[in-house]
Scaffold this active site. Structure first.
Site, mmCIF file in Angstrom:
data_model
loop_
_atom_site.group_PDB
_atom_site.id
_atom_site.type_symbol
_atom_site.label_atom_id
_atom_site.label_comp_id
_atom_site.label_asym_id
_atom_site.label_seq_id
_atom_site.Cartn_x
_atom_site.Cartn_y
_atom_site.Cartn_z
ATOM 1 N N ASP A 12 21.331 -19.845 -26.715
ATOM 2 C CA ASP A 12 22.665 -20.253 -27.138
ATOM 3 C C ASP A 12 22.748 -21.736 -27.477
ATOM 4 O O ASP A 12 23.595 -22.167 -28.246
ATOM 5 C CB ASP A 12 23.694 -19.909 -26.045
ATOM 6 C CG ASP A 12 23.224 -20.341 -24.658
ATOM 7 O OD1 ASP A 12 22.066 -20.773 -24.506
ATOM 8 O OD2 ASP A 12 24.013 -20.222 -23.702
ATOM 9 N N THR B 45 27.828 -22.135 -23.353
ATOM 10 C CA THR B 45 27.252 -20.797 -23.231
ATOM 11 C C THR B 45 28.162 -19.682 -23.745
ATOM 12 O O THR B 45 27.781 -18.913 -24.645
ATOM 13 C CB THR B 45 26.875 -20.520 -21.763
ATOM 14 O OG1 THR B 45 25.854 -21.441 -21.373
ATOM 15 C CG2 THR B 45 26.365 -19.095 -21.588
#
Length: 435
Positions: free
Chosen positions: A258, A83
């Protein structure tokens, strides 16, 4: 007095002059359309862990509509597909080994400490070269004002700069609280966009779902579908606010993620299978772990992991042996050894118990289809009902965002993104410009 022939000559001259004026006007208008986006605003919304194949007409009606009316693509994350590193790659256009955010729980041998997710210090986020798009928007444009909401790294400074408007990350204790939080965020975004003194033309906002749920339950489970629907609902809240305030038609919107999510059915607990007195390691449950052997123990620790890798589905690399395509060698925060699990295994230290036999995770080889990330583009400058089948990376969003905010090229900042594929998401007249 003019005779008939003279009058005809004058008429012919007038028509010719008028034709020249009309052609020149058309050329000016065409040139203007080619050089500047029609959208006054760009909003980027990140839905953590949202797979492109989650979009459907029933559970995600808002995203489905954006897809039908805009541009869609399946985007490659950077390795590691985690992330914090990938949000920085999206924001800066840089590979992880360049911007230095190489993990969610990285260790820095210079500072002799592990990174904490709540740490906003520039020492961790600013490589000395990184220029997030929200900073570029304010440096390269006299009228540019940026806003960031909960985006990883947005509360830090970069060469002393930060976004004009900021809201840091805050977790929600319930679904009701999360919806209320994002209703407030949507109202705040509108206020920033309509501000008389510093109207925000660029906004980036982060949402932790469906990733948060996916670490306990597998992709396509009932629990994850519910989280997917919640993410769509929050996007719908923003869309409705834009419509209510007559900003929808002048706003370019990008909805991205992401990384995707893989299905996991096995954990490897290093605290039970290795001698942890010989090394330091990130405390995480993930696909990639950076290992720091004690002084003089590199070969011994490598051999220990190499033996374990012959029995379990993961690979161990010395830093200089990491595959070149990962672009994950050249930073001090990358471990002397790096463990990379196969796509159904989770590496961890004192693993936490999951509710079922399978669950989700990420961080794996970024070529895996399960790790593909979402890209949606919608607004006055995006193509309609367009799907991109060519491969592209999230760093390629940086020149796209520069184009949509009408920023000039800056030869001093060499990002890793290319515009050759992502420019095809845009209407034809915006594709000729190169970054």
């Amino acid at each position: 007095m003019l005779n008939t022939r003279g009058i005809l000559v004058l008429i012919a001259i007038s028509v010719a002059v008028l034709s020249v004026v009309l052609v020149a006007t058309c050329l000016i208008l065409f040139e203007s359309e080619s050089s500047e986006p029609n959208g006054k605003y760009l909003i980027v919304v990140s839905l953590d862990g949202f797979r492109p194949d989650y979009i459907n007409e029933t559970i995600t009606p808002n995203l489905w509509k954006l897809k039908r009316e805009g541009s869609f693509g399946k985007m490659k994350p950077m390795f590691t597909s985690l992330t914090f590193p990938n949000h920085m790659s999206i924001a800066t256009g840089l590979h992880e080994e360049i911007h230095g955010v190489v993990s969610n729980t990285m260790y820095d041998p210079k500072y002799h400490e592990f990174f904490q997710k709540t740490n906003d210090s520039y020492l961790w986020w600013d490589s000395g070269y990184s220029r997030p798009i929200w900073v570029a928007n304010q440096i390269l444009s006299k009228k540019g004002h940026s806003a960031t909401i909960m985006w990883p790294g947005c509360m830090s400074t970069y060469s002393g700069y930060h976004s004009d408007y900021q809201i840091g990350f805050k977790s929600s204790s319930s679904e009701k609280e999360m919806i209320k939080t994002y209703e407030n965020h949507a109202k705040q975004i509108i206020e920033w966009m309509k501000d008389d003194q510093k109207p925000a033309n660029l906004v980036l906002m982060y949402l932790a779902e469906p990733d948060q749920t996916s670490h306990a339950y597998p992709p396509f489970s009932d629990e994850v579908w519910h989280a997917v629907g919640l993410a769509d609902q929050i996007v719908g809240i923003l869309l409705n606010k834009l419509i209510e305030n007559n900003l929808y038609k002048s706003t370019n919107l990008m909805v991205v993620s992401d990384h995707g999510m893989a299905t996991i059915n096995e954990s490897l607990d290093l605290s039970k299978t290795t001698d942890m007195s010989l090394y330091s390691v990130e405390k995480a449950s993930t696909a990639v772990l950076n290992v720091w052997p004690n002084e003089g123990k590199l070969d011994q620790v490598y051999e220990m992991f190499d033996k374990l890798a012959s029995e379990k589905p993961f690979k161990v690399y010395r830093r200089d042996e990491i595959p070149e395509r990962f672009r994950y060698r050249h930073h001090r925060r990358i471990g002397e050894l790096v463990l990379v699990a196969d796509d159904h295994l989770e590496l961890c230290v004192k693993c936490w118990t999951k509710p079922g036999k399978t669950w989700g995770n990420h961080g794996y080889d970024n070529d895996l289809m399960d790790l593909r990330a979402l890209f949606l583009g919608h607004g006055p400058d995006f193509q309609v009902d367009f799907e991109q089948n060519e491969s592209f990376y999230n760093v390629d969003l940086y020149p796209l965002m520069m184009r949509l905010t009408n920023l000039p090229r800056d030869p001093r900042y060499k990002h890793n993104g290319t515009f050759s594929v992502t420019k095809k998401f845009l209407r034809q007249s915006l594709q000729s410009y190169e970054y």
